[in-house]
Design a protein around this motif. Structure first.
Motif, PDB file in Angstrom:
ATOM      1  N   TYR A  29      -2.172   6.248  -1.829  1.00  0.00           N
ATOM      2  CA  TYR A  29      -1.536   6.476  -0.529  1.00  0.00           C
ATOM      3  C   TYR A  29      -0.047   6.811  -0.652  1.00  0.00           C
ATOM      4  O   TYR A  29       0.511   7.496   0.185  1.00  0.00           O
ATOM      5  N   PRO A  55     -17.644  -3.304  -2.790  1.00  0.00           N
ATOM      6  CA  PRO A  55     -16.972  -4.534  -2.378  1.00  0.00           C
ATOM      7  C   PRO A  55     -15.914  -4.268  -1.305  1.00  0.00           C
ATOM      8  O   PRO A  55     -15.411  -3.145  -1.189  1.00  0.00           O
ATOM      9  N   SER A  56     -15.585  -5.308  -0.544  1.00  0.00           N
ATOM     10  CA  SER A  56     -14.580  -5.186   0.503  1.00  0.00           C
ATOM     11  C   SER A  56     -13.262  -4.663  -0.081  1.00  0.00           C
ATOM     12  O   SER A  56     -12.815  -5.120  -1.130  1.00  0.00           O
ATOM     13  N   GLY A  57     -12.691  -3.697   0.593  1.00  0.00           N
ATOM     14  CA  GLY A  57     -11.390  -3.165   0.190  1.00  0.00           C
ATOM     15  C   GLY A  57     -11.433  -2.217  -0.991  1.00  0.00           C
ATOM     16  O   GLY A  57     -10.390  -1.828  -1.526  1.00  0.00           O
ATOM     17  N   GLY A  59     -12.315   0.895  -1.066  1.00  0.00           N
ATOM     18  CA  GLY A  59     -11.933   2.291  -0.772  1.00  0.00           C
ATOM     19  C   GLY A  59     -13.020   3.095  -0.067  1.00  0.00           C
ATOM     20  O   GLY A  59     -12.950   4.322  -0.024  1.00  0.00           O
ATOM     21  N   SER A  61     -13.799   3.360   3.240  1.00  0.00           N
ATOM     22  CA  SER A  61     -13.314   4.117   4.407  1.00  0.00           C
ATOM     23  C   SER A  61     -12.398   5.255   3.960  1.00  0.00           C
ATOM     24  O   SER A  61     -12.406   6.336   4.543  1.00  0.00           O
ATOM     25  N   THR A  62     -11.629   4.986   2.924  1.00  0.00           N
ATOM     26  CA  THR A  62     -10.755   6.027   2.381  1.00  0.00           C
ATOM     27  C   THR A  62     -11.607   7.214   1.927  1.00  0.00           C
ATOM     28  O   THR A  62     -11.295   8.375   2.234  1.00  0.00           O
ATOM     29  N   ARG A  65     -13.011   9.059   4.965  1.00  0.00           N
ATOM     30  CA  ARG A  65     -11.974   9.855   5.645  1.00  0.00           C
ATOM     31  C   ARG A  65     -11.663  11.123   4.855  1.00  0.00           C
ATOM     32  O   ARG A  65     -11.435  12.188   5.437  1.00  0.00           O
TER      33      ARG A  65
HETATM   34  N1  LIG Z   1      -3.315   4.294   5.644  1.00  0.00           N
HETATM   35  C1  LIG Z   1      -3.191   3.549   4.544  1.00  0.00           C
HETATM   36  N2  LIG Z   1      -2.014   3.442   3.920  1.00  0.00           N
HETATM   37  C2  LIG Z   1      -1.877   2.719   2.780  1.00  0.00           C
HETATM   38  N3  LIG Z   1      -2.894   2.055   2.191  1.00  0.00           N
HETATM   39  C3  LIG Z   1      -4.092   2.123   2.773  1.00  0.00           C
HETATM   40  C4  LIG Z   1      -4.318   2.870   3.979  1.00  0.00           C
HETATM   41  N4  LIG Z   1      -5.630   2.782   4.305  1.00  0.00           N
HETATM   42  C5  LIG Z   1      -6.192   1.998   3.365  1.00  0.00           C
HETATM   43  N5  LIG Z   1      -5.277   1.609   2.461  1.00  0.00           N
HETATM   44  C6  LIG Z   1      -5.531   0.757   1.279  1.00  0.00           C
HETATM   45  O1  LIG Z   1      -6.596   1.327   0.551  1.00  0.00           O
HETATM   46  C7  LIG Z   1      -7.423   0.284   0.019  1.00  0.00           C
HETATM   47  C8  LIG Z   1      -8.866   0.572   0.405  1.00  0.00           C
HETATM   48  O2  LIG Z   1      -9.001   0.483   1.819  1.00  0.00           O
HETATM   49  P1  LIG Z   1     -10.317   0.976   2.569  1.00  0.00           P
HETATM   50  O3  LIG Z   1     -10.154   0.626   4.006  1.00  0.00           O
HETATM   51  O4  LIG Z   1     -10.579   2.375   2.216  1.00  0.00           O
HETATM   52  O5  LIG Z   1     -11.401   0.054   1.865  1.00  0.00           O
HETATM   53  P2  LIG Z   1     -12.858  -0.385   2.383  1.00  0.00           P
HETATM   54  O6  LIG Z   1     -13.708  -0.483   1.178  1.00  0.00           O
HETATM   55  O7  LIG Z   1     -13.309   0.521   3.474  1.00  0.00           O
HETATM   56  O8  LIG Z   1     -12.523  -1.820   2.982  1.00  0.00           O
HETATM   57  P3  LIG Z   1     -13.448  -2.793   3.876  1.00  0.00           P
HETATM   58  O9  LIG Z   1     -14.694  -3.074   3.109  1.00  0.00           O
HETATM   59  O10 LIG Z   1     -12.619  -4.023   4.015  1.00  0.00           O
HETATM   60  O11 LIG Z   1     -13.694  -2.084   5.183  1.00  0.00           O
HETATM   61  C9  LIG Z   1      -6.894  -1.028   0.562  1.00  0.00           C
HETATM   62  O12 LIG Z   1      -6.121  -1.638  -0.449  1.00  0.00           O
HETATM   63  C10 LIG Z   1      -6.007  -0.624   1.705  1.00  0.00           C
HETATM   64  O13 LIG Z   1      -4.914  -1.487   1.850  1.00  0.00           O
END
Ligand SMILES: Nc1ncnc2c1ncn2[C@@H]1O[C@H](COP(=O)(O)OP(=O)(O)OP(=O)(O)O)[C@@H](O)[C@H]1O
Length: 285
Positions: A29, A55-57, A59, A61-62, A65
């Motif tokens: 990011y 696992p949670s967090g 990536g 959703s990243t 997107r």
């Molecule tokens: N807009 C952003 N700016 C900076 N860091 C971000 C942003 N969006 C996500 N992150 C970071 O990217 C990492 C992955 O986040 P993401 O939401 O993609 O994970 P996830 O697997 O979907 O999480 P969850 O299972 O909790 O929904 C996290 O450490 C988060 O803090």
């Protein structure tokens, strides 16, 4: 516990052509932030229902997107029909976890679902009305057209979000943890709604991609599962889900194959700190 599974070529089992090609995706990011995605590579084939779990967090959703064109990768590409995605493609619709923020509270259910069609000049008023009616029927909300979102339960509001995406008739429907904010029973109902919709969309070659952290939900719904590692995420494994259809909340979830796959995924996710060699993600079934 280690579950032994023989690798199977996805190509032997899912002959449809590739619609989305994710290649070596990396995301950071900001220069001073840690790497979130580390070289993600996989394909999605036309008509498939693919679940992405991890696992949670890690990536998820990243990744979604980036696949939808609303977030730019640091490196790597996502291609749709061979063309690199640089902005949200008209063929895609996205459903988010938080339905309370994705619906307009001052509009009725009918107008919320019709909203994305408003500017489509290629459709007549009657065609738009027909699409909205069909989408609401698909999610079991016929009769609620004149309600406002605030007068509906959480599960019903999420069904409105799904109907809105369906009215758009997307070639690809992306869903980001769509049932994470509803109770267990509502979630089961919504999963079955989605399976019904999937059967209808699949006939037209349409494709669904869903991010979830719920392993059981992924196995219940998907034709194929992409398992992501702990962060920074990479593709730890791809699994073909061959469970009989139509799926059923009781029978499918107690099927020995369901239990075997679940144990295997737990196993894989527990081991993902130890990265295998580059390009060494496995495909199993
Ligand atoms: N807009 C952003 N700016 C900076 N860091 C971000 C942003 N969006 C996500 N992150 C970071 O990217 C990492 C992955 O986040 P993401 O939401 O993609 O994970 P996830 O697997 O979907 O999480 P969850 O299972 O909790 O929904 C996290 O450490 C988060 O803090």
């Amino acid at each position: 516990m280690t579950t032994s599974l023989e690798p199977t070529q996805v190509e032997d089992r899912v002959p449809a052509r590739t619609i989305l090609d994710v290649s070596e995706l990396r995301k950071r990011y900001a220069p001073d932030r840690p790497l979130v995605c580390d070289g993600l590579t996989f394909q999605v084939r036309e008509g498939e229902f693919v679940a992405i779990i991890g696992p949670s967090g890690c990536g998820k959703s990243t990744l979604l997107r980036m696949m939808s064109g609303i977030l730019k990768p640091t490196s790597g590409t996502v291609s749709l029909h061979g063309r690199t995605i640089t902005k949200p493609p008209p063929e895609m619709a996205l459903v988010f976890q938080d339905y309370t923020r994705s619906l307009y509270p001052w509009l009725t259910v009918e107008r919320n679902v019709r909203f994305p069609l408003a500017r489509d000049k290629s459709l007549s008023k009657a065609e738009k009305a027909e699409r909205v009616a069909r989408a609401l029927d698909n999610v079991g909300l016929t009769g609620f057209e004149s309600y406002h979102p605030g007068a509906l339960s959480g599960g019903m509001q999420q069904r409105v979000s799904i109907a809105r995406a369906l009215a758009f008739q997307p070639q690809i429907l992306l869903l980001d943890e769509p049932f994470a904010s509803v109770d267990a029973l509502t979630k089961e109902g919504l999963e079955d709604t989605l399976l019904d919709v999937r059967d209808r969309m699949q006939d037209a070659g349409n494709t669904m991609l869903m991010v979830t952290h719920d392993i059981d939900e992924a196995i219940y719904l998907a034709d194929r599962i992409v398992v992501l590692s702990k962060p920074p995420c990479w593709v730890a494994e791809e699994l073909v889900i061959d469970l009989p259809k139509p799926r059923n909340q009781i029978e499918t979830r107690s099927h020995p194959e369901f239990l075997r796959i679940r144990a295997h995924i737990h196993d894989v996710m527990g081991l993902t700190d130890q990265r295998r060699g580059a390009g060494d993600s496995r495909t199993t079934h």
